[in-house]
Design a protein around this motif. Structure first.
Motif, PDB file in Angstrom:
ATOM      1  N   SER A   5       0.829  -1.198   0.000  1.00  0.00           N
ATOM      2  CA  SER A   5       0.000   0.000   0.000  1.00  0.00           C
ATOM      3  C   SER A   5       0.866   1.251   0.000  1.00  0.00           C
ATOM      4  O   SER A   5       1.926   1.301   0.636  1.00  0.00           O
ATOM      5  CB  SER A   5      -0.927   0.018   1.211  1.00  0.00           C
ATOM      6  N   PHE A   6       0.401   2.261  -0.713  1.00  0.00           N
ATOM      7  CA  PHE A   6       1.071   3.557  -0.756  1.00  0.00           C
ATOM      8  C   PHE A   6       0.205   4.551   0.013  1.00  0.00           C
ATOM      9  O   PHE A   6      -1.009   4.646  -0.220  1.00  0.00           O
ATOM     10  CB  PHE A   6       1.250   4.013  -2.204  1.00  0.00           C
ATOM     11  N   VAL A   7       0.795   5.312   0.927  1.00  0.00           N
ATOM     12  CA  VAL A   7       0.061   6.263   1.752  1.00  0.00           C
ATOM     13  C   VAL A   7       0.744   7.616   1.672  1.00  0.00           C
ATOM     14  O   VAL A   7       1.982   7.708   1.755  1.00  0.00           O
ATOM     15  CB  VAL A   7      -0.010   5.795   3.224  1.00  0.00           C
ATOM     16  N   ARG A   8      -0.089   8.655   1.502  1.00  0.00           N
ATOM     17  CA  ARG A   8       0.459  10.004   1.440  1.00  0.00           C
ATOM     18  C   ARG A   8      -0.622  11.000   1.845  1.00  0.00           C
ATOM     19  O   ARG A   8      -1.803  10.785   1.586  1.00  0.00           O
ATOM     20  CB  ARG A   8       0.947  10.311   0.018  1.00  0.00           C
ATOM     21  N   ASP A   9      -0.229  12.097   2.464  1.00  0.00           N
ATOM     22  CA  ASP A   9      -1.150  13.181   2.770  1.00  0.00           C
ATOM     23  C   ASP A   9      -1.130  14.198   1.646  1.00  0.00           C
ATOM     24  O   ASP A   9      -0.059  14.582   1.149  1.00  0.00           O
ATOM     25  CB  ASP A   9      -0.780  13.856   4.096  1.00  0.00           C
ATOM     26  N   VAL A  10      -2.327  14.657   1.243  1.00  0.00           N
ATOM     27  CA  VAL A  10      -2.469  15.631   0.174  1.00  0.00           C
ATOM     28  C   VAL A  10      -3.316  16.781   0.700  1.00  0.00           C
ATOM     29  O   VAL A  10      -4.411  16.558   1.234  1.00  0.00           O
ATOM     30  CB  VAL A  10      -3.129  15.016  -1.079  1.00  0.00           C
ATOM     31  N   ASP A  11      -2.824  18.005   0.542  1.00  0.00           N
ATOM     32  CA  ASP A  11      -3.542  19.180   1.035  1.00  0.00           C
ATOM     33  C   ASP A  11      -4.109  19.939  -0.163  1.00  0.00           C
ATOM     34  O   ASP A  11      -3.360  20.505  -0.967  1.00  0.00           O
ATOM     35  CB  ASP A  11      -2.591  20.074   1.832  1.00  0.00           C
ATOM     36  N   VAL A  12      -5.443  19.955  -0.281  1.00  0.00           N
ATOM     37  CA  VAL A  12      -6.103  20.638  -1.386  1.00  0.00           C
ATOM     38  C   VAL A  12      -6.508  22.030  -0.904  1.00  0.00           C
ATOM     39  O   VAL A  12      -7.401  22.163  -0.061  1.00  0.00           O
ATOM     40  CB  VAL A  12      -7.335  19.851  -1.878  1.00  0.00           C
ATOM     41  N   ARG A  13      -5.854  23.064  -1.428  1.00  0.00           N
ATOM     42  CA  ARG A  13      -6.114  24.440  -0.996  1.00  0.00           C
ATOM     43  C   ARG A  13      -6.331  25.387  -2.162  1.00  0.00           C
ATOM     44  O   ARG A  13      -6.416  26.595  -1.973  1.00  0.00           O
ATOM     45  CB  ARG A  13      -4.951  24.948  -0.151  1.00  0.00           C
ATOM     46  N   SER A  14      -6.418  24.846  -3.385  1.00  0.00           N
ATOM     47  CA  SER A  14      -6.525  25.704  -4.544  1.00  0.00           C
ATOM     48  C   SER A  14      -7.196  24.933  -5.669  1.00  0.00           C
ATOM     49  O   SER A  14      -7.259  23.691  -5.651  1.00  0.00           O
ATOM     50  CB  SER A  14      -5.127  26.165  -4.987  1.00  0.00           C
TER      51      SER A  14
END
Length: 921
Positions: free
Chosen positions: A94-103
């Motif tokens: 499994s691949f895990v990552r945090d993504v911050d959508v601000r735009s």
């Protein structure tokens, strides 16, 4: 209609010209973004059929996508928020990552999977997944919560969601809510379209909640892109069908207490490059509005909604987005017992001996129609920039119908002496554009909004009380019915009324007069320019922005508005500290703006609107300085708590006044207001299938006279500060939800519970005892008197007008243990120590103070619950659901407000049970 056609033609022309030059449209709405990427294996070959999931553990927003033959995945229309992204495929770790959508600039996440064993469980790793390094205090609400929270109002469900799920909101009747101490100073941003006009049952039809995917309720200092009315900014992202390759939707119906029935359906369908979401619903209820009696009568209403969202992608960078909405509501104005079997003049009204008779029950009704068209387009410019251009046209048609016999509109002297018929329209058109650029530590957005609001107000008013403008009074000064001229009084042993206004004589229906017709109109033009930058520097986050507003309506105002916010993330303890500041231009309410601004200068309208002497006409825009300081703290992966201290100073602070027992309200303008307070929220995302949240606040609403503009009789002209009638010391909502695990009903059966506590709004018209010599700011001056030389309270309101037995009953008043009833009032004077109330908190004698200790509605706790099964028969692709909801299941007998200058008297909903069944495919 001709104006609308011209405006719409101009919009279409501009739209087509822009399309010809750039051939572009939008991939996501202006308040949502896109997560996209490609998945490859260790050799670099693409991986089709991989499962990608994004999840926000606090809002519980979850979506899943599958990579196509090119290994590509795409999540359009993602609300701005941080997300936990997980990618899985058989044979790979499994691949895990945090993504911050601000735009609106797409987030590109290219993933290389390693060989290993996949994990199919999305978990919260720790507190870092629960906190947001954001200077702006806000609350996120996703569709998972919207579907399950028990709502107190079916006909204004969007307002109920905001009230129950976000802090700092004082609950009011008829779907109204007051954010952070201001009267309804709220705005909506729906897929980027700004709406600053009132959204409630009695002003305008709301966006149907079933069309909403998620809400972000901004309680903190607003970023520069938001203006107009910013105590609360509700950012709504609607549902989309793009990427849903199999037709998906639901059909549902419900029935419950008060004969309330609903029916509706929604359908989502699309492909990779296009999508459509359609929602249709209807409601019919015997309790459409919150009435002024706990018993429900003359309160029928219905509502119909149609919402459609269209998305279409022409090229990888060119797409379109279109929102279409039409709503219609029709409802009766609820009656009081005082509105039954009205006795009024039936003949000889201008003679010394008029004949009275029963003219029937009051029968006032309203109809509101709303349509909205909002197209948007976007061009993705390289990897770092996006340009949006949108337009919108929204119109409200409001019709208010008096009783068939207008003489039946007469209420008690303290409530209604006039009849009114109204047809008004509010047509809001606008064009907006913004440019977003994200690179390195900068997230820049610059934009412009131009809108024009066309206001048209048609009103017919007349006098329906035979004693409101009497030519004659008796020896005790009491107004007499009959007569047409003060010269007639002496012949019958009476005297001329010094307050008689001959200007009103032609418009007195009791004396053979007719209606006074008023037509008012104006075009409000507004231009806003803004630029903001979100700068991320290690653990620091800076919001820097400035907005310029140019307002040109009945008044003209210009304002430069800096907006600043700073947040610091202490990663070791999962703590975020933040401070922010905003200056805002506060624009007047558009509803009845012309009538309120010009009516007091009209010799006929001024007494009919109960204008206050010395108050000017035109409502002026105000300005506000607000400061916020707060924190957010995660406790492991189990809970997160956030809080904010607020201080706001507003010059020219707005409120409303109401005309009698009608939904006709007028904006008014006070000299200034000071609003301090705090707001807190806490969430438990998921702990052993239990999720919960608590929101609470304590916000003062201190207003300072004089009233400087607007129609309506108001309190607080003494020069001392007072608490406005939507001030509330404390409120909180606790929501608890449990999903039953195990068996074939896994993740299908659930239960939800709400506890809402309100300490009570101000009830300034309740009688009390207080001497001006002891406190010059006492609210009890008009009701303080003596009985046999002892302190006593007169049964009158704040203006000295006697209360009826029904009004005393509505306030739960009792004298010496004997309660008032609708048809048996209390004695006109009651000893101060013997007056009590079960529904209103009356200050002890000589302790009442308009600022520190006003009369208030008694504290109340309301409990709501719902249980449901989202897969009743254990289906796979096609499922049935069943939901049972109980609102106020303890049947608490309580008030929202009592003789409020804004909204009158209203009770909370009695116990209401509803069953809903749905089919989902």
């Amino acid at each position: 209609m001709r104006t609308f056609v011209r405006c719409f033609a101009v919009f279409v022309l501009a739209f087509l010209l822009q399309a010809a030059f750039s051939f572009v449209f939008a991939q996501s709405a202006a308040n949502s973004g896109t997560i996209t990427g490609t998945i490859t294996d260790p050799s670099g070959a693409v991986v089709p059929g991989a499962t990608v999931t994004i999840n926000n553990p606090v809002s519980e927003y979850t979506r899943t996508a599958t990579t196509d033959d090119a290994g590509h995945f795409n999540f359009p229309n993602v609300p701005f928020n941080p997300y936990h992204l997980t990618a899985n495929h058989s044979g790979f770790a499994s691949f895990v990552r945090d993504v911050d959508v601000r735009s609106t600039v797409p987030e590109n996440v290219n993933i290389k999977l390693a060989v290993g064993t996949e994990s199919t469980t999305v978990t919260v790793e720790g507190g870092e997944d629960l906190v947001e390094n954001d200077p702006t205090f806000h609350t996120d609400i996703d569709r998972n919560l919207i579907n399950k929270i028990p709502l107190e109002s079916q006909s204004s469900s969007l307002s109920s969601i905001v009230t129950l799920a976000s802090p700092g909101v004082a609950a009011d009747s008829n779907g109204l809510f007051h954010g952070l101490g201001d009267h309804a100073s709220n705005s909506f941003s729906i897929d980027g379209q700004p709406i600053t006009d009132q959204q409630s049952k009695v002003f305008s039809n709301q966006l149907p909640s079933n069309s909403v995917q998620s809400l972000e309720v901004i309680s903190g200092a607003p970023p520069a892109e938001y203006g107009g009315k910013t105590s609360l900014v509700i950012v709504a992202t609607t549902r989309s069908g793009q990427g849903i390759t199999t037709p998906t939707g639901s059909v549902y119906t419900s029935y419950g207490t008060f004969g309330s029935a609903t029916a509706g359906f929604d359908l989502s369908y699309g492909k990779k490059n296009w999508g459509n979401f359609l929602e249709v619903d209807g409601l019919n209820s015997g309790r459409f509005l919150d009435p002024p009696e706990f018993s429900v009568f003359h309160d029928k209403g219905n509502e119909e909604n149609i919402f459609d969202r269209v998305d279409y992608t022409f090229t990888p960078v060119d797409s379109m987005h279109l929102d279409l909405n039409y709503s219609r509501s029709w409802f009766q104005t609820p009656n009081t017992y005082d509105n039954l079997n009205i006795q009024n003049v039936i003949s000889g009204g201008s003679t010394p001996n008029p004949v009275f008779g029963n003219v029937g029950n009051t029968d006032q009704k309203s109809k509101i129609e709303t349509f909205n068209i909002a197209p948007t387009y976007t061009r993705v410019i390289g990897a770092n920039a996006v340009f949006n251009l949108g337009a919108y046209a929204r119109k409200d048609f409001y019709n208010y119908f008096p009783s068939g016999d207008p003489l039946a509109d007469k209420g008690p002297p303290s409530l209604q002496n006039q009849t009114i018929g109204q047809y008004r329209s509010l047509f809001n058109t606008g064009v907006r554009s913004d440019y977003s650029y994200v690179k390195g530590i900068n997230n820049i957005k610059a934009g412009a909004v131009y809108e024009q609001t066309f206001l048209r107000e048609n009103d017919n008013l007349s006098v329906v009380s035979p004693t409101f403008n009497s030519p004659c009074v008796d020896a005790n000064g009491n107004s007499l019915p009959g007569f047409s001229d003060p010269t007639q009084c002496a012949a019958y042993g009476n005297t001329a009324n010094p307050a008689y206004n001959p200007v009103l004589a032609p418009y007195d229906l009791t004396r053979g007069g007719g209606n006074y017709n008023f037509f008012g109109h104006t075009d409000v033009k507004e231009l806003a320019l803004y630029v903001e930058d979100q700068i991320k520097a290690k653990n620091w986050l800076f919001n820097l922005g400035i907005r310029g507003d140019l307002y040109n309506g009945l008044a003209i105002q210009r304002q430069a508005e800096p907006r600043v916010g700073i947040a610091y993330n202490i990663t070791r303890t999962n703590t975020v500290l933040r401070v922010s500041y905003a200056r805002t231009l506060e624009t007047p309410f558009n509803e009845n703006l012309v009538l309120s601004s010009q009516g007091c200068a009209d010799a006929v309208l001024s007494p009919l609107l109960l204008c206050t002497a010395g108050v000017q006409g035109i409502l002026q825009p105000g300005f506000r300085n607000e400061f916020h300081a707060g924190f957010q703290q995660a406790f492991g992966k189990y809970a997160v708590v956030g809080g904010e201290y607020i201080w706001k100073y507003t010059h020219n602070a707005f409120d409303f006044s109401v005309l009698g027992n009608t939904p006709i309200t007028f904006p008014i303008d006070w000299h200034n207001s000071k609003i301090p307070g705090f707001a807190l929220n806490a969430s438990v995302p998921n702990f052993h299938n239990i999720s919960a949240y608590v929101v609470m606040s304590s916000v003062a609403a201190r207003f300072f006279p004089p009233q400087v503009a607007g129609a309506g009789a108001t309190v607080g002209q003494s020069g001392y500060p007072f608490r406005i009638d939507h001030d509330e010391r404390f409120n909180q909502t606790t929501h608890l939800q449990y999903t039953l695990p195990g068996g074939r009903f896994t993740h299908a059966m659930w239960g939800g519970f709400n506890w809402r506590y309100d300490s009570g709004l101000v009830a300034g018209n309740a009688p009390c005892y207080g001497l001006a010599s002891l406190d010059p700011n006492t609210p009890c001056l008009s009701t303080t008197t003596a009985l046999n030389g002892e302190p006593a309270i007169a049964m009158v309101n704040a203006f000295g007008i006697p209360l009826t037995g029904d009004q005393e009953f509505q306030a739960g008043l009792a004298c010496n243990g004997v309660r008032a009833t609708p048809f048996a009032p209390l004695p006109s004077v009651c000893p101060a120590t013997q007056l009590t109330s079960s529904l209103v908190k009356i200050p002890a004698p000589n302790t009442g103070n308009n600022d520190k200790n006003p009369q208030r509605i008694s504290p109340r706790s309301l409990f709501d619950a719902s249980i449901g099964d989202d897969n009743l028969f254990g289906g796979d692709k096609h499922t049935w659901s069943l939901r049972l909801t109980a609102v106020n299941f303890t049947n608490k007998y309580a008030l929202y407000n009592f003789l409020s200058t804004f909204s009158g008297t209203h009770y909370v909903t009695p116990r209401a049970l509803t069953a809903q069944i749905g089919f989902h495919f």
